[in-house]
Motif scaffolding. Structure first.
Motif, PDB file in Angstrom:
ATOM      1  N   LYS A  54       1.353  -1.714  -0.235  1.00  0.00           N
ATOM      2  CA  LYS A  54       0.094  -0.020   0.251  1.00  0.00           C
ATOM      3  C   LYS A  54       0.689   1.570   0.009  1.00  0.00           C
ATOM      4  N   HIS A  55       1.797   1.369  -0.642  1.00  0.00           N
ATOM      5  CA  HIS A  55       3.017   2.495  -0.648  1.00  0.00           C
ATOM      6  C   HIS A  55       3.114   2.841  -2.094  1.00  0.00           C
ATOM      7  N   THR A  56       2.911   4.071  -2.452  1.00  0.00           N
ATOM      8  CA  THR A  56       3.474   4.527  -3.718  1.00  0.00           C
ATOM      9  C   THR A  56       4.601   5.424  -4.198  1.00  0.00           C
ATOM     10  N   GLU A  57       5.124   5.309  -3.015  1.00  0.00           N
ATOM     11  CA  GLU A  57       6.260   5.921  -3.239  1.00  0.00           C
ATOM     12  C   GLU A  57       7.546   5.215  -2.488  1.00  0.00           C
ATOM     13  N   GLY A  58       8.820   5.865  -2.585  1.00  0.00           N
ATOM     14  CA  GLY A  58       9.895   5.064  -2.415  1.00  0.00           C
ATOM     15  C   GLY A  58      11.251   5.598  -2.149  1.00  0.00           C
ATOM     16  N   ALA A  59      11.928   5.354  -0.948  1.00  0.00           N
ATOM     17  CA  ALA A  59      13.098   6.369  -0.989  1.00  0.00           C
ATOM     18  C   ALA A  59      14.245   5.249  -1.100  1.00  0.00           C
ATOM     19  N   TYR A  60      14.904   5.386  -2.171  1.00  0.00           N
ATOM     20  CA  TYR A  60      16.169   4.507  -2.661  1.00  0.00           C
ATOM     21  C   TYR A  60      17.258   4.499  -2.209  1.00  0.00           C
ATOM     22  N   TYR A  61      18.047   3.437  -1.636  1.00  0.00           N
ATOM     23  CA  TYR A  61      19.255   3.492  -1.691  1.00  0.00           C
ATOM     24  C   TYR A  61      20.422   2.798  -2.318  1.00  0.00           C
ATOM     25  N   VAL A  62      21.564   3.541  -2.756  1.00  0.00           N
ATOM     26  CA  VAL A  62      22.137   1.936  -2.983  1.00  0.00           C
ATOM     27  C   VAL A  62      23.401   1.870  -2.219  1.00  0.00           C
ATOM     28  N   ALA A  63      23.634   0.664  -2.027  1.00  0.00           N
ATOM     29  CA  ALA A  63      25.282   0.607  -1.127  1.00  0.00           C
ATOM     30  C   ALA A  63      26.295  -0.488  -2.434  1.00  0.00           C
ATOM     31  N   GLU A  64      27.679  -0.069  -2.537  1.00  0.00           N
ATOM     32  CA  GLU A  64      28.294  -0.951  -3.178  1.00  0.00           C
ATOM     33  C   GLU A  64      29.265  -1.515  -1.917  1.00  0.00           C
ATOM     34  N   PHE A  65      29.323  -2.783  -2.051  1.00  0.00           N
ATOM     35  CA  PHE A  65      30.824  -3.426  -1.515  1.00  0.00           C
ATOM     36  C   PHE A  65      31.339  -4.495  -1.402  1.00  0.00           C
ATOM     37  N   SER A  66      31.915  -5.069  -0.467  1.00  0.00           N
ATOM     38  CA  SER A  66      32.510  -6.161  -1.216  1.00  0.00           C
ATOM     39  C   SER A  66      33.131  -7.256  -0.071  1.00  0.00           C
ATOM     40  N   ALA A  67      32.702  -8.694  -0.106  1.00  0.00           N
ATOM     41  CA  ALA A  67      32.296  -9.840   0.833  1.00  0.00           C
ATOM     42  C   ALA A  67      32.521 -10.937  -0.221  1.00  0.00           C
ATOM     43  N   ASP A  68      32.134 -12.155   0.857  1.00  0.00           N
ATOM     44  CA  ASP A  68      32.499 -13.649  -0.024  1.00  0.00           C
ATOM     45  C   ASP A  68      30.573 -14.178  -0.180  1.00  0.00           C
ATOM     46  N   GLY A  69      31.054 -14.930  -0.520  1.00  0.00           N
ATOM     47  CA  GLY A  69      29.165 -15.740  -1.300  1.00  0.00           C
ATOM     48  C   GLY A  69      28.741 -15.645   0.020  1.00  0.00           C
ATOM     49  N   ASP A  70      29.147 -15.890   1.482  1.00  0.00           N
ATOM     50  CA  ASP A  70      28.752 -16.485   2.247  1.00  0.00           C
ATOM     51  C   ASP A  70      28.094 -15.434   3.637  1.00  0.00           C
ATOM     52  N   GLY A  71      28.786 -14.267   2.870  1.00  0.00           N
ATOM     53  CA  GLY A  71      28.753 -12.690   3.916  1.00  0.00           C
ATOM     54  C   GLY A  71      27.317 -12.412   2.529  1.00  0.00           C
ATOM     55  N   VAL A  72      27.242 -12.427   1.719  1.00  0.00           N
ATOM     56  CA  VAL A  72      26.307 -12.007   0.926  1.00  0.00           C
ATOM     57  C   VAL A  72      24.825 -12.447   0.644  1.00  0.00           C
ATOM     58  N   VAL A  73      24.991 -13.563   1.544  1.00  0.00           N
ATOM     59  CA  VAL A  73      23.394 -14.653   1.812  1.00  0.00           C
ATOM     60  C   VAL A  73      23.282 -14.278   3.280  1.00  0.00           C
ATOM     61  N   ARG A  74      24.708 -13.770   4.867  1.00  0.00           N
ATOM     62  CA  ARG A  74      23.704 -13.155   5.844  1.00  0.00           C
ATOM     63  C   ARG A  74      23.584 -11.835   5.427  1.00  0.00           C
ATOM     64  N   ILE A  75      23.500 -11.179   4.239  1.00  0.00           N
ATOM     65  CA  ILE A  75      22.937  -9.366   4.048  1.00  0.00           C
ATOM     66  C   ILE A  75      21.941  -9.388   3.533  1.00  0.00           C
ATOM     67  N   GLY A  76      21.395 -10.547   2.667  1.00  0.00           N
ATOM     68  CA  GLY A  76      20.129 -10.614   2.379  1.00  0.00           C
ATOM     69  C   GLY A  76      19.340 -11.361   3.051  1.00  0.00           C
ATOM     70  N   LYS A  77      19.642 -12.356   4.010  1.00  0.00           N
ATOM     71  CA  LYS A  77      18.884 -12.415   5.173  1.00  0.00           C
ATOM     72  C   LYS A  77      18.571 -11.648   5.470  1.00  0.00           C
ATOM     73  N   GLN A  78      19.478 -10.350   6.119  1.00  0.00           N
ATOM     74  CA  GLN A  78      19.040  -9.565   7.136  1.00  0.00           C
ATOM     75  C   GLN A  78      17.825  -8.413   6.132  1.00  0.00           C
ATOM     76  N   MET A  79      18.195  -8.259   4.820  1.00  0.00           N
ATOM     77  CA  MET A  79      17.877  -7.204   4.856  1.00  0.00           C
ATOM     78  C   MET A  79      16.337  -7.940   4.671  1.00  0.00           C
ATOM     79  N   THR A  80      16.055  -9.202   4.562  1.00  0.00           N
ATOM     80  CA  THR A  80      15.106  -9.825   3.913  1.00  0.00           C
ATOM     81  C   THR A  80      13.693 -10.027   5.708  1.00  0.00           C
ATOM     82  N   ALA A  81      14.641  -9.787   6.283  1.00  0.00           N
ATOM     83  CA  ALA A  81      13.801  -9.541   7.588  1.00  0.00           C
ATOM     84  C   ALA A  81      13.910  -8.637   8.206  1.00  0.00           C
ATOM     85  N   ASP A  82      14.505  -7.598   7.621  1.00  0.00           N
ATOM     86  CA  ASP A  82      13.671  -5.617   7.997  1.00  0.00           C
ATOM     87  C   ASP A  82      12.664  -5.339   7.665  1.00  0.00           C
ATOM     88  N   GLN A  83      11.861  -5.496   8.486  1.00  0.00           N
ATOM     89  CA  GLN A  83      10.072  -5.503   8.235  1.00  0.00           C
ATOM     90  C   GLN A  83      10.279  -3.837   7.128  1.00  0.00           C
TER      91      GLN A  83
END
Length: 115
Positions: A54-83
């Protein structure tokens, strides 16, 4: 470690403090997962193509980072869990070569002109 780009969208009605808290959580998650943050910035507030929760507007953020494969999975899970995050996307950032392409060694060498 590979270089990645993370894009995430917060609701358009989020306050500046909420946005800063989201960036802080994201940067701490990147650091905790063994990654290195290169940059993080606000792309701006824009209308969404379609309503998300039910949101029609959003604030877009972008970040550049270096990480290994396991770190990327952890970051993705944290982003999914963030309400507070409406959507997120992590992509592998490939190096972009600039300049002219060398066409002197083209495979058409020695052949007649094509029509």
């Amino acid at each position: 470690m590979r270089r990645y780009e993370l894009l995430w969208i917060l609701p358009g009605d989020a306050s500046d403090e909420d946005c800063e808290a989201s960036v802080s959580r994201t940067t701490s998650t990147i650091a905790a997962s063994g990654g290195k943050l290169h940059s993080a910035e606000l792309w701006g507030r824009r209308n969404l193509s379609y309503p998300i929760n039910k949101h029609t507007e959003g604030a877009y953020y972008v970040a550049e980072f270096s990480a290994d494969g396991d770190g990327v999975v952890r970051i993705g899970k944290q982003m999914t869990a963030d309400q507070s995050v409406l959507r997120h996307m992590i992509v592998w950032a490939q190096k972009v070569e600039t300049g002219k392409k060398d066409t002197s060694g083209s495979r058409d060498r020695g052949r007649g002109a094509r029509r």
